[in-house]
Design a protein around this motif. Structure first.
Motif, PDB file in Angstrom:
ATOM      1  N   UNK A   1      -3.309  10.688  -6.512  1.00  0.00           N
ATOM      2  CA  UNK A   1      -3.384  11.571  -5.348  1.00  0.00           C
ATOM      3  C   UNK A   1      -2.440  11.132  -4.229  1.00  0.00           C
TER       4      UNK A   1
ATOM      5  N   UNK B   1       0.477  13.270  -2.271  1.00  0.00           N
ATOM      6  CA  UNK B   1      -0.051  13.875  -1.056  1.00  0.00           C
ATOM      7  C   UNK B   1       0.596  13.279   0.192  1.00  0.00           C
ATOM      8  N   UNK B   2       0.812  11.979   0.185  1.00  0.00           N
ATOM      9  CA  UNK B   2       1.356  11.338   1.385  1.00  0.00           C
ATOM     10  C   UNK B   2       2.831  11.660   1.582  1.00  0.00           C
TER      11      UNK B   2
ATOM     12  N   UNK C   1      -5.922  -0.510  -0.331  1.00  0.00           N
ATOM     13  CA  UNK C   1      -4.911   0.536  -0.436  1.00  0.00           C
ATOM     14  C   UNK C   1      -5.476   1.941  -0.481  1.00  0.00           C
TER      15      UNK C   1
ATOM     16  N   UNK D   1      -4.809  17.082  -8.975  1.00  0.00           N
ATOM     17  CA  UNK D   1      -5.699  16.400  -8.031  1.00  0.00           C
ATOM     18  C   UNK D   1      -5.515  16.961  -6.624  1.00  0.00           C
TER      19      UNK D   1
ATOM     20  N   UNK E   1       8.041   6.240  15.294  1.00  0.00           N
ATOM     21  CA  UNK E   1       8.400   5.423  14.128  1.00  0.00           C
ATOM     22  C   UNK E   1       8.216   3.936  14.388  1.00  0.00           C
TER      23      UNK E   1
ATOM     24  N   UNK F   1       5.374   6.019   3.956  1.00  0.00           N
ATOM     25  CA  UNK F   1       5.905   6.118   5.314  1.00  0.00           C
ATOM     26  C   UNK F   1       7.383   5.734   5.329  1.00  0.00           C
ATOM     27  N   UNK F   2       7.699   4.641   4.634  1.00  0.00           N
ATOM     28  CA  UNK F   2       9.086   4.191   4.591  1.00  0.00           C
ATOM     29  C   UNK F   2       9.979   5.212   3.889  1.00  0.00           C
ATOM     30  N   UNK F   3       9.497   5.737   2.775  1.00  0.00           N
ATOM     31  CA  UNK F   3      10.279   6.744   2.040  1.00  0.00           C
ATOM     32  C   UNK F   3      10.488   7.982   2.900  1.00  0.00           C
ATOM     33  N   UNK F   4       9.453   8.353   3.615  1.00  0.00           N
ATOM     34  CA  UNK F   4       9.538   9.476   4.528  1.00  0.00           C
ATOM     35  C   UNK F   4      10.660   9.262   5.527  1.00  0.00           C
ATOM     36  N   UNK F   5      10.675   8.072   6.118  1.00  0.00           N
ATOM     37  CA  UNK F   5      11.705   7.762   7.103  1.00  0.00           C
ATOM     38  C   UNK F   5      13.098   7.820   6.462  1.00  0.00           C
TER      39      UNK F   5
ATOM     40  N   UNK G   1      -8.338  18.764  -4.436  1.00  0.00           N
ATOM     41  CA  UNK G   1      -8.675  18.287  -3.084  1.00  0.00           C
ATOM     42  C   UNK G   1      -8.562  19.418  -2.067  1.00  0.00           C
TER      43      UNK G   1
ATOM     44  N   UNK H   1     -11.755  12.230  -7.752  1.00  0.00           N
ATOM     45  CA  UNK H   1     -12.022  13.465  -7.009  1.00  0.00           C
ATOM     46  C   UNK H   1     -13.278  14.160  -7.545  1.00  0.00           C
TER      47      UNK H   1
ATOM     48  N   UNK I   1       0.356   3.995   1.419  1.00  0.00           N
ATOM     49  CA  UNK I   1       0.507   4.567   2.752  1.00  0.00           C
ATOM     50  C   UNK I   1       1.737   3.976   3.441  1.00  0.00           C
ATOM     51  N   UNK I   2       1.950   2.686   3.241  1.00  0.00           N
ATOM     52  CA  UNK I   2       3.101   2.026   3.848  1.00  0.00           C
ATOM     53  C   UNK I   2       4.401   2.492   3.196  1.00  0.00           C
TER      54      UNK I   2
ATOM     55  N   UNK J   1       0.815  -1.217   0.000  1.00  0.00           N
ATOM     56  CA  UNK J   1       0.000   0.000   0.000  1.00  0.00           C
ATOM     57  C   UNK J   1       0.852   1.272   0.000  1.00  0.00           C
TER      58      UNK J   1
END
Lengths: 330, 297
Positions: free
Chosen positions: A267, A271-272, B228, A286, B260, A160-164, A290, B139, A156-157, A154
């Motif tokens: 999106x 966005x994430x 997802x 997009x 984290x 998150x990892x890329x962010x870290x 939003x 959207x 979102x997962x 996903x």
């Protein structure tokens, strides 16, 4: 009974006997035609009725989830007001507002670049890997599954990892850059770098899809062509550019257009990771739509942006549909 | 290919000498080298590509900064379940996704059958309509649906979420089913009709019964989309206890200091189901994936 005749007819045709063959074929057809027709018409009346009922749930959903919102979006785009009240009819004013705002054009420009890099970047990586994986290598099947993971995990997962990995100066990748004496790049804080990071992330997410598409296309290419070509002294590159690419051209073309639709509509990937920042550098259409609706509560302009995207995508998808239809007729 | 060349009778005498004639043995060596070169390249690329996923797993399994645990630990995972609403989020995601999968297939399979077997203007028009709808930005419909659903009490509601997921999967799902049904010979059905079977009967007893791979690949597609999704969830879900997993994972970032260990633990829980589905059902998806089904029509 009739199926057997049809099959033997087909078999005859395959053996080249049916057209003008010795009697049998045409006689058979004459025999069958009245019964056949009769059965067909009875069946087709029943089929039409059955088809109708089988389609009903799908049509209801399409009207509820796609048709009604599209019409109502048209109403919202031509009215002022907010999420709670529709407001007054303002004609095309919202479109004028949107088209004259620098933020829209900035977002459109970013969306364009994001799409170009997303489509061709993921295609290049996907094609390269599909070619590498085409020949038998040890544990090839395992690699094929592992390489699908960026697409399966996903967003979102993975965001998150890329962010870290990249977000702060102390994150892993900036630290590696620093220890190599390359400075400390601020991947998500510097506008230009943030744009590059989002695009690289998109390619990372999307290349497995391209790899799947290309692998499927490559699998259908007849390998004897290559043997003939190498007999004739064609180099690897010549074989690739003059045999492989043309033979997978249709699938490539379709995958480009599909990926274009995916990229324009994307999106969460943007966005994430960046939320559209820094200073709107990674705001795509997009994301802009939003935010306009759900953060600035300007429903009309937000929906107008969505509508402008919609028009573009309808054109793209009708072109794609035609292409698919054309090729299925061939 | 190299082995075939090697097995050729000509290749016997000229071992290793690549000076005159056709250097078959040399080609064979190059073939072997090529294989190992490819293996190394793929290994390196896969390792780099999987870094973000490995990082997630490693962080989820290493002790948190304030923890007394050492080595690999499941402490983060048990903490995320005991200290957050993770169990409820997981349950919400499972319910929504499962409902989406079931309803999507139930709607798309009959419609796909009509698209595959029907030969009228109306059917091909509907096919085009589905195709165009599939490419529209979600959207556009989300804003009007938000208002409609707010009036019906379907905002912040898992059923509302499911309806939108089914709506957005049904277009592509129908195409996927149709593409699969195309591959089932009509002669099988004709035989059933002769035996007095109705059209509906031949659809369920002949076509559907032979369509497990097609149904599975459609189900996987719907599963991935619902599991997802982030955009619909962020618009329609308001309260903590209605969140699905994506919203749950994101809620960690609203605090000043991101936990984290906690977020990675939840991220690992969230990525396990799709990975399990793919590891077990991958062969069905690669046969009838979205791209494949669109390209195949």
């Amino acid at each position: 009974m009739s199926t057997t005749t049809t099959q033997s007819g087909l078999a005859r045709a395959r053996r080249g006997l049916a057209p003008g063959g010795p009697g049998g074929g045409s006689l058979n057809r004459k025999d069958q035609s009245p019964k056949n027709l009769n059965r067909k018409s009875k069946l087709s009346a029943q089929a039409t009725r059955t088809f109708f009922w089988l389609l009903i749930p799908s049509v209801i959903l399409l009207v509820l989830i796609h048709g009604y919102p599209l019409v109502y979006a048209g109403v919202q785009a031509t009215h002022d007001g907010n999420l709670l009240e529709t407001g007054n009819f303002v004609g095309l004013e919202n479109f004028a507002t949107v088209l004259s705002s620098p933020a829209f054009w900035k977002a459109a420009q970013f969306t364009l670049w994001f799409t170009i890099v997303g489509v061709f970047g993921s295609w290049a990586v996907g094609l390269g890997l599909a070619l590498l994986l085409r020949t038998k290598i040890p544990a090839g099947g395992m690699f094929k599954v592992l390489l699908l993971l960026p697409w399966v995990v996903p967003i979102v997962v993975s965001s998150t990892a890329w962010n870290w990995l990249v977000a702060t100066p102390d994150s892993l990748i900036p630290s590696i850059f620093r220890s190599l004496g390359l400075g400390t790049p601020l991947f998500l804080a510097d506008p230009a770098l943030a744009q590059v990071t989002v695009m690289v992330f998109k390619v990372w997410v999307s290349f497995p899809f391209m790899m799947m598409m290309t692998s499927a296309a490559l699998a259908s290419v007849d390998t004897t062509v290559y043997e003939a070509a190498s007999m004739d002294g064609a180099t690897r590159f010549q074989q690739f550019s003059q045999i492989t690419l043309p033979l997978i051209a249709r699938s490539t073309y379709i995958s480009w257009i599909l990926m274009t639709i995916f990229c324009v509509n994307d999106f969460p990937t943007i966005y994430l990771l960046t939320g559209g920042g820094p200073v709107n550098a990674t705001t795509s259409l997009v994301v802009l739509a939003y935010r306009t609706v759900f953060q600035d509560f300007a429903t009309g302009p937000g929906v107008a942006i969505a509508f402008l995207m919609t028009i573009t995508l309808v054109v793209i998808s009708v072109i794609l549909y035609r292409q698919i239809r054309k090729s299925s007729v061939e | 290919m190299s082995t075939v060349l090697h097995a050729h009778p000509d290749s016997g005498p000229a071992l290793g000498v690549a000076t005159t004639g056709r250097p078959r043995r040399a080609l064979s060596d190059a073939g072997m080298r090529g294989r190992w070169w490819r293996f190394t390249a793929i290994l390196a690329i896969t390792a780099i590509v999987l870094v973000p996923i490995m990082v997630t797993v490693i962080l989820a399994l290493t002790p948190a900064p304030n923890s007394t645990a050492t080595g690999l630990t499941f402490e983060n995972i048990s903490n995320v379940f005991s200290q957050t609403l993770a169990a409820i989020w997981l349950q919400n995601s499972l319910i929504t996704t499962l409902a989406t999968v079931v309803v999507s297939v139930a709607v798309a399979a009959p419609a796909g059958y009509v698209l595959s077997r029907g030969r009228s203007k109306a059917v091909s028009g509907y096919s085009l309509l589905l195709f165009v709808m599939q490419s529209l930005p979600i959207i556009t419909s989300v804003v009007p649906l938000f208002i409609l659903f707010a009036n019906m009490g379907l905002v912040d509601n898992l059923m509302g979420l499911t309806i939108i997921y089914v709506g957005s999967t049904m277009t592509v799902a129908t195409w996927m089913m149709a593409a699969y049904f195309d591959s089932i010979p009509i002669s099988l059905e004709e035989a059933a009709w002769i035996d007095g079977c109705s059209v509906f009967g031949s659809f369920t007893k002949v076509v559907l019964r032979n369509s497990l791979p097609g149904v599975l690949s459609t189900a996987i597609f719907a599963f991935l989309l619902a599991w997802n999704d982030y955009l619909v969830a962020i618009v329609f879900l308001r309260s903590n206890e209605i969140f699905t997993l994506p919203m749950g994972v994101q809620s960690f970032f609203q605090q000043n200091q991101t936990d984290w260990s906690g977020v990675m633990a939840l991220a690992v829980i969230m990525m396990l189901p799709p990975i399990i589905v793919f590891a077990t059902l991958n062969k069905y998806f690669s046969v009838g994936g979205i791209g494949g089904s669109l390209a195949g029509r």
